[in-house]
Design a protein around this motif. Structure first.
Motif, short mmCIF file in Angstrom:
data_model
loop_
_atom_site.label_atom_id
_atom_site.label_comp_id
_atom_site.label_asym_id
_atom_site.label_seq_id
_atom_site.Cartn_x
_atom_site.Cartn_y
_atom_site.Cartn_z
N ILE A 143 0.89 -1.10 0.22
CA ILE A 143 -0.13 -0.19 0.04
C ILE A 143 0.87 1.23 0.13
O ILE A 143 1.76 1.32 0.45
CB ILE A 143 -0.89 -0.01 1.03
CG1 ILE A 143 -0.01 -0.08 2.84
CG2 ILE A 143 -1.79 -1.09 1.02
CD1 ILE A 143 -1.02 0.09 3.92
N GLU A 144 0.33 2.40 -0.50
CA GLU A 144 1.03 3.62 -0.68
C GLU A 144 0.85 4.48 0.66
O GLU A 144 1.69 5.41 1.00
CB GLU A 144 0.65 4.67 -1.80
CG GLU A 144 0.93 3.73 -3.24
CD GLU A 144 2.38 3.72 -3.69
OE1 GLU A 144 2.86 4.73 -2.99
OE2 GLU A 144 2.66 2.96 -4.42
N ALA A 145 -0.28 4.00 1.31
CA ALA A 145 -0.86 4.98 2.57
C ALA A 145 -1.80 4.23 3.01
O ALA A 145 -2.50 3.24 2.75
CB ALA A 145 -1.17 6.19 2.00
N PHE B 77 1.15 1.95 13.30
CA PHE B 77 1.22 1.51 11.79
C PHE B 77 2.19 2.17 11.03
O PHE B 77 2.85 1.70 10.06
CB PHE B 77 -0.24 1.82 11.05
CG PHE B 77 -1.21 0.74 11.61
CD1 PHE B 77 -1.24 -0.63 11.48
CD2 PHE B 77 -2.35 1.25 12.26
CE1 PHE B 77 -2.12 -1.65 11.73
CE2 PHE B 77 -3.36 0.29 12.65
CZ PHE B 77 -3.18 -1.12 12.63
N ARG B 78 2.50 3.41 11.44
CA ARG B 78 3.41 4.10 10.87
C ARG B 78 4.78 3.84 11.19
O ARG B 78 5.69 3.73 9.91
CB ARG B 78 3.32 5.79 11.28
CG ARG B 78 4.13 6.72 10.71
CD ARG B 78 4.06 8.28 11.23
NE ARG B 78 2.94 8.67 11.10
CZ ARG B 78 2.16 8.84 12.23
NH1 ARG B 78 2.42 8.59 13.49
NH2 ARG B 78 0.78 9.31 12.13
N PRO C 17 2.55 6.81 4.93
CA PRO C 17 1.64 7.86 5.35
C PRO C 17 0.58 7.42 6.06
O PRO C 17 -0.06 6.61 5.35
CB PRO C 17 1.60 8.59 4.32
CG PRO C 17 2.54 8.49 3.24
CD PRO C 17 3.07 6.93 3.50
N VAL C 18 -0.02 8.00 7.36
CA VAL C 18 -1.42 7.28 7.83
C VAL C 18 -2.09 8.48 7.86
O VAL C 18 -1.87 9.69 8.54
CB VAL C 18 -1.07 6.93 9.11
CG1 VAL C 18 -2.20 6.62 9.77
CG2 VAL C 18 -0.07 5.54 9.06
N GLY C 19 -3.49 8.56 7.41
CA GLY C 19 -4.33 9.41 7.54
C GLY C 19 -5.30 9.15 8.58
O GLY C 19 -5.49 8.00 8.81
N PHE C 20 -5.94 9.91 9.34
CA PHE C 20 -6.69 9.78 10.63
C PHE C 20 -7.88 10.55 10.95
O PHE C 20 -7.76 11.95 10.73
CB PHE C 20 -5.69 9.78 12.04
CG PHE C 20 -6.10 9.25 13.10
CD1 PHE C 20 -6.61 8.11 13.16
CD2 PHE C 20 -5.97 9.98 14.45
CE1 PHE C 20 -7.02 7.48 14.45
CE2 PHE C 20 -6.44 9.52 15.49
CZ PHE C 20 -6.89 8.32 15.72
N ARG D 85 -0.32 14.81 1.15
CA ARG D 85 0.54 15.54 2.06
C ARG D 85 1.80 15.14 2.05
O ARG D 85 2.99 16.11 2.28
CB ARG D 85 -0.13 15.31 3.59
CG ARG D 85 -1.53 16.45 3.66
CD ARG D 85 -1.74 16.31 5.23
NE ARG D 85 -1.86 15.08 5.93
CZ ARG D 85 -3.36 14.63 5.80
NH1 ARG D 85 -4.30 14.97 5.21
NH2 ARG D 85 -3.12 13.22 6.56
N SER D 86 2.31 13.88 2.23
CA SER D 86 3.85 13.47 2.30
C SER D 86 4.60 13.92 1.10
O SER D 86 5.53 14.14 1.16
CB SER D 86 3.55 12.03 2.29
OG SER D 86 3.34 11.19 1.34
N MET D 87 3.65 13.69 -0.25
CA MET D 87 4.53 14.12 -1.39
C MET D 87 4.89 15.98 -1.42
O MET D 87 5.62 16.13 -2.16
CB MET D 87 3.43 13.76 -2.58
CG MET D 87 3.51 12.27 -2.72
SD MET D 87 2.35 11.52 -4.03
CE MET D 87 3.36 12.40 -5.47
N GLY D 88 3.75 16.46 -0.87
CA GLY D 88 4.15 17.71 -0.91
C GLY D 88 5.01 18.12 -0.02
O GLY D 88 6.05 19.33 -0.23
N LYS D 89 5.27 17.36 1.14
CA LYS D 89 6.58 17.74 2.09
C LYS D 89 7.91 17.20 1.51
O LYS D 89 8.97 18.03 1.69
CB LYS D 89 6.28 16.85 3.34
CG LYS D 89 5.25 17.61 4.34
CD LYS D 89 5.24 16.70 5.41
CE LYS D 89 4.07 17.15 6.46
NZ LYS D 89 3.89 16.30 7.60
#
Length: 298
Positions: A51-53, A91-92, A98-101, A290-294
């Protein structure tokens, strides 16, 4: 891209694999026990899926403040084994993605906004009515968080004069959840909701409490649509009663094109029970962005 989705509920954990088109390729349900028993099973499910995220829609209360030391934690839940548990961090650290919550109900709202009956809307409310009652609020195209997250299931509403039941909520007694969730129905009437389908007085009272709350949500949030889901809403006679009572309680005060057609304004969830897991897919997509933006900033 391939995304992991986790709908973390108090009774079961639903794990799934999906993509950016809202397609679910695989799904598995794992009983919610204690973290030591449940979390390794979920981890095993996701570990070989590339998985990518990962997106998590979680029972609460939870900490959604990204600047907080306990961001990603389940906090003051009544499920004591999960209290102050760092579910995102688990999980991270192990999946390295990346983990969204967000809350489980916000996840359902996101699912409806991305692929369901709230597509194209900027402002909507999702209400789940089951073992508990919770709401997710889409405001200006974003999920409403604020100090913590919405706890609309615990708004204080007056008991109707002919209702002697004191309320089930251990914190507030006669809040919305304490008066209208599944355990309150069972305690008041002596049977589970699915055994009371032929008792009109049950659903007339249930509709009264839900309509009272929905009217308040309409006055405060001004949503373009209100969506209802959860096990209690499987009672087919309930939604027409709610629509009628909301119209009465609004009293003609608000005049909008949306309210001209109450059947299209107050609607049932549209994603065949997958709104929560699809919302988790959306959370994963947002986390990846978000992770790609960072990375680009660096």
């Amino acid at each position: 891209m391939t995304y992991g989705a986790l709908e973390a509920g108090g009774t079961k954990m639903v794990c799934a694999i999906g993509n950016e088109h809202g397609e679910i390729f695989d799904q598995r349900s794992i009983p919610t026990q204690d973290p030591e028993t449940t979390m390794p099973q979920i981890l095993e499910y996701f570990q070989d899926k590339e998985i990518e995220a990962l997106g998590i829609g979680c029972f609460g209360p939870i900490d959604l403040n990204r600047n907080s030391k306990t961001y990603g934690y389940i906090t003051t839940t009544a499920k004591l084994a999960w209290r102050n548990y760092n579910i995102c961090g688990y999980f991270r650290e192990r999946l390295r993605v990346p983990v969204g919550f967000d809350t489980d109900v916000n996840g359902s709202m996101l699912g409806e906004a991305a692929w369901g009956c709230a597509q194209g809307l900027q402002d909507a409310v999702y209400i789940t009515v089951g073992t508990g009652i919770g709401i997710g609020v889409l405001s200006g195209g974003q999920m409403l968080h604020g100090m913590q997250h919405s706890e609309g299931g615990h708004i204080l509403i007056p008991r109707r004069e002919d209702d002697p039941y004191a309320g089930k909520c251990p914190y507030h007694g006669a809040c919305l959840e304490g008066l209208a969730a599944g355990p309150a129905i069972e305690a008041r009437w002596g049977a589970k909701a699915d055994k009371l389908s032929e008792c009109p007085q049950v659903w007339e009272l249930e509709a009264h409490y839900l309509a009272y709350a929905i009217t308040n949500f309409i006055m405060i949030v001004s949503p373009q649509r209100v969506i209802l889901g959860g096990g209690i809403m499987h009672q087919q006679q309930l939604m027409p009663l709610i629509r009628h009572k909301v119209a009465q309680m609004l009293g003609g005060y608000i005049k909008t094109k949306e309210l001209e057609d109450m059947d299209s304004y107050l609607v049932l969830s549209s994603l065949h029970g997958n709104q929560g897991i699809l919302g988790a897919v959306r959370l994963a997509m947002d986390a990846k962005r978000r992770s790609m933006g960072k990375e680009q900033e660096q």
